[in-house]
Design a protein around this motif. Structure first.
Motif, short mmCIF file in Angstrom:
data_model
loop_
_atom_site.label_atom_id
_atom_site.label_comp_id
_atom_site.label_asym_id
_atom_site.label_seq_id
_atom_site.Cartn_x
_atom_site.Cartn_y
_atom_site.Cartn_z
N GLN A 1 0.78 -1.06 -0.06
CA GLN A 1 0.17 -0.18 0.08
C GLN A 1 1.11 1.30 -0.05
O GLN A 1 0.34 2.23 -0.74
N ALA A 2 1.99 1.12 0.94
CA ALA A 2 2.87 2.41 0.69
C ALA A 2 3.06 3.00 -0.68
O ALA A 2 3.66 4.05 -0.66
N GLY A 3 3.22 2.21 -1.55
CA GLY A 3 3.46 2.60 -3.14
C GLY A 3 2.35 3.67 -3.65
O GLY A 3 2.73 4.33 -4.47
N ASP A 4 1.29 3.61 -3.33
CA ASP A 4 0.26 4.35 -3.82
C ASP A 4 -1.08 4.37 -2.79
O ASP A 4 -1.97 3.61 -3.05
N THR A 5 -1.23 5.11 -1.96
CA THR A 5 -2.22 5.10 -0.76
C THR A 5 -3.34 5.35 -1.28
O THR A 5 -4.71 5.21 -0.61
N GLU A 6 -3.39 6.22 -2.52
CA GLU A 6 -4.78 6.71 -3.05
C GLU A 6 -5.35 5.65 -3.90
O GLU A 6 -6.55 5.61 -3.54
N HIS A 7 -4.71 4.69 -4.16
CA HIS A 7 -5.33 3.56 -5.26
C HIS A 7 -5.22 2.18 -4.48
O HIS A 7 -5.88 1.45 -5.18
N ILE A 8 -4.45 2.15 -3.34
CA ILE A 8 -4.11 0.65 -2.88
C ILE A 8 -4.93 0.83 -1.31
O ILE A 8 -4.69 1.92 -0.67
N HIS A 9 -5.67 0.00 -1.28
CA HIS A 9 -6.53 0.11 0.16
C HIS A 9 -6.48 -1.37 0.87
O HIS A 9 -6.75 -2.39 0.22
#
Length: 346
Positions: free
Chosen positions: A229-237
């Motif tokens: 998730q740390a790679g893209d908190t906007e799109h990964i939940h």
């Protein structure tokens, strides 16, 4: 007809039993079933319309402290639950000594696999009716064959039906955005897809317009999910921990699932959720996901499938477990695109 079904674990094995029960229910509409199952999986039988009572077993916990189990009354309560009725038939669908022992506690005619068919042949000595079933076939087919023989109806030639669609129909909701779920958690270290590959897959999914969702069942899996998730908190939940029913509802909202060989992959298959399942240390021929829009990717590696819980490969490898080097993220994403395109045609 009222039967007792003994199939206690694991998650995938319990799910594999549903098509056999659905076959029986289709041929015997008045069938009623009580089901002995490990307490961790007690939700699963409640999803099927033929199941009247779920009788949770805690053999894993009880065996750790037999004295306490006996003195607390837990064992007596369990036996009393099993002996509330005289069953028309008791089917041990597990074929293990522990499941055969549990079947002995109930009242009724016991049926199960023969000496040559059971995973633990001694278990067959506990049955009054024994049936030979070819071991070299998928577990779902073995169970369908066993139920047909025990209950006396022709072995169906139709595709497996898990019988839980009606239960989950109300939970299918309209999705706000395309969603993909990564089933990254598994108990065997040899089945864990490399973290770096998950990072790459997440990037490919986001580029294609997907929201990525990640479940976890313990602290280690949560740590992996948080790294991805740390790679893209906007799109990964992250998917909050909950019951198996909660997880099933989450899977129903996915357009597609990518997972390792884990029980939740079998749950996705049972729900009819399109999925790509990855096999390195294990083989899909006997226990792979089975159902509509299910793709099994078996790595082409020299020592695969090794069936070992730990990877023992000592040669040079870009990733670990080594066999997943043959299932690179780009190749998997190509398979995702192919599967989605085939569904659009349908």
């Amino acid at each position: 007809m009222h039967i007792l079904l003994v199939k206690t674990s694991s998650l995938g094995d319990v799910i594999h039993t549903l098509p056999a029960l659905q076959d029986a229910y289709t041929h015997i509409p008045t069938l009623r079933c009580d089901w002995v199952v490990e307490e961790a999986f007690k939700e699963i039988p409640t999803w099927h319309p033929a199941v009247e009572q779920v009788i949770p077993s805690a053999m894993r916990r009880w065996r750790k402290n037999i004295k306490q189990t006996l003195h607390s009354g837990q064992w007596r309560y369990f036996k009393d639950s099993l002996q509330q009725r005289h069953y028309d038939c008791i089917i041990d669908a597990q074929g293990l000594l522990k499941s055969a022992f549990l079947s002995l506690q109930a009242v009724g005619t016991r049926a199960g696999l023969s000496w040559s068919s059971a995973r633990e042949p001694l278990a067959s000595l506990c049955y009054q009716r024994r049936y030979k079933v070819n071991f070299n076939q998928h577990a779902i087919m073995r169970l369908r064959q066993l139920f047909a023989a025990v209950l006396g109806y022709p072995l169906p030639t139709t595709a497996p039906d898990y019988g839980i669609a009606t239960y989950f129909q109300p939970f299918k909701l309209a999705k706000a955005a395309p969603t993909i779920i990564f089933l990254h958690g598994t108990t065997w270290a040899s089945k864990q897809y490399p973290e770096s590959y998950w990072f790459t897959l997440a990037g490919l999914a986001i580029q294609a317009g997907f929201q990525v969702r990640l479940p976890y069942g313990n602290a280690r899996e949560q740590n992996t999910a948080e790294k991805i998730q740390a790679g893209d908190t906007e799109h990964i939940h992250l998917i909050p921990q909950g019951s198996l029913t909660d997880m099933a509802k989450e899977l129903l909202q996915a357009d597609i699932v990518i997972g390792v060989d884990t029980g939740l992959a079998h749950l996705a298959a049972a729900l009819g959720v399109p999925a790509i399942t990855l096999y390195g240390a294990t083989r899909p021929a006997w226990t792979g996901t089975m159902g509509l829009h299910q793709v099994q990717l078996q790595t082409a590696f020299a020592c695969s499938p090794c069936l070992h819980k730990q990877c023992t490969y000592t040669g040079k490898t870009p990733v670990f477990p080594a066999c997943y080097a043959k299932l690179a993220p780009q190749y998997i994403w190509e398979q995702v695109q192919t599967l989605l395109a085939s569904m659009e045609v349908l």
